[in-house]
Design a protein around this motif. Structure first.
Motif, PDB file in Angstrom:
ATOM      1  N   ASP A  72     -59.087 -57.471   2.907  1.00 20.09           N
ATOM      2  CA  ASP A  72     -60.454 -57.281   1.912  1.00 20.09           C
ATOM      3  C   ASP A  72     -61.785 -57.666   2.569  1.00 20.09           C
ATOM      4  OD1 ASP A  72     -58.611 -56.522  -0.072  1.00 20.09           O
ATOM      5  OD2 ASP A  72     -58.747 -58.564  -1.105  1.00 20.09           O
ATOM      6  N   ALA A  73     -61.858 -58.759   3.296  1.00 21.14           N
ATOM      7  CA  ALA A  73     -63.124 -58.943   3.973  1.00 21.14           C
ATOM      8  C   ALA A  73     -63.360 -58.049   5.010  1.00 21.14           C
ATOM      9  CB  ALA A  73     -63.207 -60.395   4.337  1.00 21.14           C
ATOM     10  N   TYR A  74     -62.057 -57.934   5.773  1.00 26.16           N
ATOM     11  CA  TYR A  74     -62.450 -56.756   6.927  1.00 26.16           C
ATOM     12  C   TYR A  74     -62.894 -55.473   6.183  1.00 26.16           C
ATOM     13  CZ  TYR A  74     -60.769 -53.491  10.609  1.00 26.16           C
ATOM     14  OH  TYR A  74     -60.725 -52.690  11.524  1.00 26.16           O
ATOM     15  N   LEU A  75     -62.078 -54.922   5.178  1.00 26.64           N
ATOM     16  CA  LEU A  75     -62.377 -53.752   4.634  1.00 26.64           C
ATOM     17  C   LEU A  75     -64.019 -53.624   4.311  1.00 26.64           C
ATOM     18  CD1 LEU A  75     -59.229 -52.846   2.725  1.00 26.64           C
ATOM     19  CD2 LEU A  75     -60.060 -51.698   4.738  1.00 26.64           C
ATOM     20  N   ASP A  76     -64.305 -54.653   3.659  1.00 26.62           N
ATOM     21  CA  ASP A  76     -65.608 -54.697   3.108  1.00 26.62           C
ATOM     22  C   ASP A  76     -66.853 -54.858   4.380  1.00 26.62           C
ATOM     23  OD1 ASP A  76     -64.918 -54.913   0.373  1.00 26.62           O
ATOM     24  OD2 ASP A  76     -65.332 -57.117   0.440  1.00 26.62           O
ATOM     25  N   ALA A 123     -69.151 -51.479   5.356  1.00 31.41           N
ATOM     26  CA  ALA A 123     -70.675 -51.328   5.267  1.00 31.41           C
ATOM     27  C   ALA A 123     -71.282 -51.133   6.654  1.00 31.41           C
ATOM     28  CB  ALA A 123     -70.936 -52.850   5.073  1.00 31.41           C
ATOM     29  N   ARG A 124     -70.374 -51.213   7.588  1.00 31.57           N
ATOM     30  CA  ARG A 124     -71.004 -50.635   9.052  1.00 31.57           C
ATOM     31  C   ARG A 124     -70.160 -49.286   9.564  1.00 31.57           C
ATOM     32  NH1 ARG A 124     -67.766 -54.899  10.607  1.00 31.57           N
ATOM     33  NH2 ARG A 124     -67.190 -53.855  12.294  1.00 31.57           N
ATOM     34  N   GLY A 125     -69.824 -48.621   8.512  1.00 33.25           N
ATOM     35  CA  GLY A 125     -69.271 -47.027   8.860  1.00 33.25           C
ATOM     36  C   GLY A 125     -68.237 -46.861   9.729  1.00 33.25           C
ATOM     37  N   ARG A 126     -67.251 -48.182   9.746  1.00 30.03           N
ATOM     38  CA  ARG A 126     -66.131 -48.043  10.756  1.00 30.03           C
ATOM     39  C   ARG A 126     -64.914 -47.897  10.160  1.00 30.03           C
ATOM     40  NH1 ARG A 126     -67.765 -47.902  15.633  1.00 30.03           N
ATOM     41  NH2 ARG A 126     -65.993 -49.141  16.282  1.00 30.03           N
ATOM     42  N   LEU A 127     -64.534 -47.151   9.157  1.00 33.23           N
ATOM     43  CA  LEU A 127     -63.541 -46.831   8.509  1.00 33.23           C
ATOM     44  C   LEU A 127     -63.362 -45.102   8.597  1.00 33.23           C
ATOM     45  CD1 LEU A 127     -63.310 -49.472   5.506  1.00 33.23           C
ATOM     46  CD2 LEU A 127     -62.107 -49.262   7.884  1.00 33.23           C
ATOM     47  N   PRO A 181     -50.964 -51.022  -3.715  1.00 32.12           N
ATOM     48  CA  PRO A 181     -51.719 -50.398  -4.778  1.00 32.12           C
ATOM     49  C   PRO A 181     -52.947 -50.753  -5.096  1.00 32.12           C
ATOM     50  CG  PRO A 181     -50.239 -51.885  -5.646  1.00 32.12           C
ATOM     51  CD  PRO A 181     -50.087 -52.026  -4.061  1.00 32.12           C
ATOM     52  N   GLY A 182     -53.722 -49.541  -5.557  1.00 31.43           N
ATOM     53  CA  GLY A 182     -54.982 -50.074  -6.040  1.00 31.43           C
ATOM     54  C   GLY A 182     -55.680 -48.681  -6.752  1.00 31.43           C
ATOM     55  N   THR A 183     -56.833 -48.867  -7.018  1.00 36.64           N
ATOM     56  CA  THR A 183     -57.651 -47.733  -7.848  1.00 36.64           C
ATOM     57  C   THR A 183     -58.610 -46.969  -7.199  1.00 36.64           C
ATOM     58  OG1 THR A 183     -57.389 -49.602  -9.393  1.00 36.64           O
ATOM     59  CG2 THR A 183     -58.897 -47.606 -10.044  1.00 36.64           C
ATOM     60  N   ALA A 184     -58.557 -45.626  -7.359  1.00 39.28           N
ATOM     61  CA  ALA A 184     -59.416 -45.010  -6.690  1.00 39.28           C
ATOM     62  C   ALA A 184     -60.762 -44.830  -7.312  1.00 39.28           C
ATOM     63  CB  ALA A 184     -58.610 -43.304  -6.772  1.00 39.28           C
ATOM     64  N   PRO A 185     -61.942 -44.261  -6.983  1.00 35.99           N
ATOM     65  CA  PRO A 185     -63.249 -44.267  -7.268  1.00 35.99           C
ATOM     66  C   PRO A 185     -63.151 -43.490  -8.938  1.00 35.99           C
ATOM     67  CG  PRO A 185     -63.404 -43.581  -5.068  1.00 35.99           C
ATOM     68  CD  PRO A 185     -61.746 -43.844  -5.303  1.00 35.99           C
ATOM     69  N   ASP A 186     -62.159 -42.681  -9.170  1.00 35.58           N
ATOM     70  CA  ASP A 186     -62.109 -42.074 -10.434  1.00 35.58           C
ATOM     71  C   ASP A 186     -61.253 -42.895 -11.376  1.00 35.58           C
ATOM     72  OD1 ASP A 186     -59.678 -41.842  -9.494  1.00 35.58           O
ATOM     73  OD2 ASP A 186     -59.596 -39.548  -9.723  1.00 35.58           O
ATOM     74  N   GLY A 187     -60.976 -43.901 -10.997  1.00 35.74           N
ATOM     75  CA  GLY A 187     -60.071 -44.980 -11.714  1.00 35.74           C
ATOM     76  C   GLY A 187     -58.601 -44.627 -11.908  1.00 35.74           C
ATOM     77  N   GLN A 188     -58.045 -43.712 -11.110  1.00 33.47           N
ATOM     78  CA  GLN A 188     -56.878 -43.233 -11.126  1.00 33.47           C
ATOM     79  C   GLN A 188     -56.167 -44.383 -10.098  1.00 33.47           C
ATOM     80  OE1 GLN A 188     -55.130 -41.153 -13.065  1.00 33.47           O
ATOM     81  NE2 GLN A 188     -56.828 -41.021 -14.081  1.00 33.47           N
ATOM     82  N   GLN A 189     -54.785 -44.667 -10.390  1.00 35.29           N
ATOM     83  CA  GLN A 189     -54.068 -45.685  -9.509  1.00 35.29           C
ATOM     84  C   GLN A 189     -53.696 -44.901  -8.375  1.00 35.29           C
ATOM     85  OE1 GLN A 189     -52.790 -49.067  -9.667  1.00 35.29           O
ATOM     86  NE2 GLN A 189     -54.763 -49.169 -10.939  1.00 35.29           N
ATOM     87  N   VAL A 190     -53.597 -45.412  -7.071  1.00 36.13           N
ATOM     88  CA  VAL A 190     -53.376 -44.696  -5.935  1.00 36.13           C
ATOM     89  C   VAL A 190     -52.622 -45.649  -4.828  1.00 36.13           C
ATOM     90  CG1 VAL A 190     -55.643 -45.000  -4.619  1.00 36.13           C
ATOM     91  CG2 VAL A 190     -54.357 -43.231  -4.085  1.00 36.13           C
ATOM     92  N   ALA A 191     -51.878 -45.234  -4.095  1.00 39.99           N
ATOM     93  CA  ALA A 191     -51.166 -46.086  -2.939  1.00 39.99           C
ATOM     94  C   ALA A 191     -52.118 -45.836  -1.930  1.00 39.99           C
ATOM     95  CB  ALA A 191     -50.016 -45.487  -2.672  1.00 39.99           C
ATOM     96  N   HIS A 192     -52.707 -47.029  -1.159  1.00 38.87           N
ATOM     97  CA  HIS A 192     -53.428 -47.317   0.053  1.00 38.87           C
ATOM     98  C   HIS A 192     -52.760 -47.656   1.179  1.00 38.87           C
ATOM     99  CE1 HIS A 192     -56.465 -47.622  -3.298  1.00 38.87           C
ATOM    100  NE2 HIS A 192     -57.171 -47.316  -2.285  1.00 38.87           N
ATOM    101  N   LEU A 193     -53.075 -47.182   2.291  1.00 36.76           N
ATOM    102  CA  LEU A 193     -52.559 -47.458   3.450  1.00 36.76           C
ATOM    103  C   LEU A 193     -53.637 -47.564   4.697  1.00 36.76           C
ATOM    104  CD1 LEU A 193     -50.272 -47.568   5.734  1.00 36.76           C
ATOM    105  CD2 LEU A 193     -50.289 -44.900   5.597  1.00 36.76           C
ATOM    106  N   LEU A 194     -53.569 -48.691   5.279  1.00 36.71           N
ATOM    107  CA  LEU A 194     -54.521 -49.214   6.193  1.00 36.71           C
ATOM    108  C   LEU A 194     -54.083 -49.198   7.599  1.00 36.71           C
ATOM    109  CD1 LEU A 194     -57.292 -50.234   7.573  1.00 36.71           C
ATOM    110  CD2 LEU A 194     -56.438 -52.278   6.580  1.00 36.71           C
ATOM    111  N   LEU A 195     -54.414 -48.254   8.521  1.00 33.23           N
ATOM    112  CA  LEU A 195     -54.030 -48.243   9.834  1.00 33.23           C
ATOM    113  C   LEU A 195     -55.219 -49.126  10.606  1.00 33.23           C
ATOM    114  CD1 LEU A 195     -52.239 -44.821  10.424  1.00 33.23           C
ATOM    115  CD2 LEU A 195     -51.470 -46.904   9.848  1.00 33.23           C
ATOM    116  N   ALA A 196     -54.904 -50.080  11.528  1.00 32.80           N
ATOM    117  CA  ALA A 196     -55.669 -50.461  12.456  1.00 32.80           C
ATOM    118  C   ALA A 196     -55.077 -50.967  13.904  1.00 32.80           C
ATOM    119  CB  ALA A 196     -56.251 -51.840  11.653  1.00 32.80           C
TER     120      ALA A 196
END
Length: 161
Positions: free
Chosen positions: A137-141, A145-149, A25-40
């Motif tokens: 978190d470090a991977y996502l940052d 930054a490298r435009g890889r998401l 669970p996390g926060t969207a840029p608009d401040g709303q709570q949102v479920a996040h899902l990372l696929l790698a």
């Protein structure tokens, strides 16, 4: 874990089994709570799993999902759907015979239920399946930054399987 769905015309079983998934669970840029899902893609295990081959597979997956956005672009709804099967949540891909069972916990599941979707983050670079929250978190940052998401929303179906 894969769960059988329908006749295959989408991503093959090999690609789906090579994916790692992380949810939180996390926060969207608009401040709303949102479920996040990372696929790698998991780290390569054979000589065929070069960084270029992994990126090509992940870009193909993004196309299968209907196209995903760069960080600076509007985030589209994807063709991937979240389906509840008993106490589990699956991500189904268009035309795939199998759904990807997602790691879930009550707060994430509640956000998906309440908002009807999850923010899908598709990574172009591999990540070890064993990555813990600080490493993710470090991977996502670094990847951001490298435009890889790539980004989209996976919407919940109104039915359960």
């Amino acid at each position: 874990m894969l769960t059988h769905t329908a006749t295959a015309t989408g991503p093959d079983t090999g690609l789906l089994t090579s994916l790692g998934a992380w949810t939180w669970p996390g926060t969207a840029p608009d401040g709303q709570q949102v479920a996040h899902l990372l696929l790698a893609h998991r780290l390569g295990r054979t000589s065929h799993d070069t960084t270029d081959a992994i990126e090509a597979r992940m870009r193909h997956l993004a196309e299968t999902l209907g196209g995903l956005a760069q960080a600076e672009d509007p985030v589209p709804d994807t063709l991937g759907t979240l389906v509840t099967v008993g106490s589990h949540t699956l991500l189904r891909f268009p035309g795939a015979r199998w759904g990807l069972k997602l790691p879930t916990h009550p707060q994430w599941t509640l956000l998906v239920h309440d908002h009807g979707r999850a923010a899908l983050i598709l990574a172009l670079d591999p990540l070890a399946q064993s990555a813990d929250a600080p490493r993710v978190d470090a991977y996502l940052d670094a990847a951001l930054a490298r435009g890889r998401l790539l980004f989209g929303f996976a919407c919940r179906t109104s039915r359960t399987a």
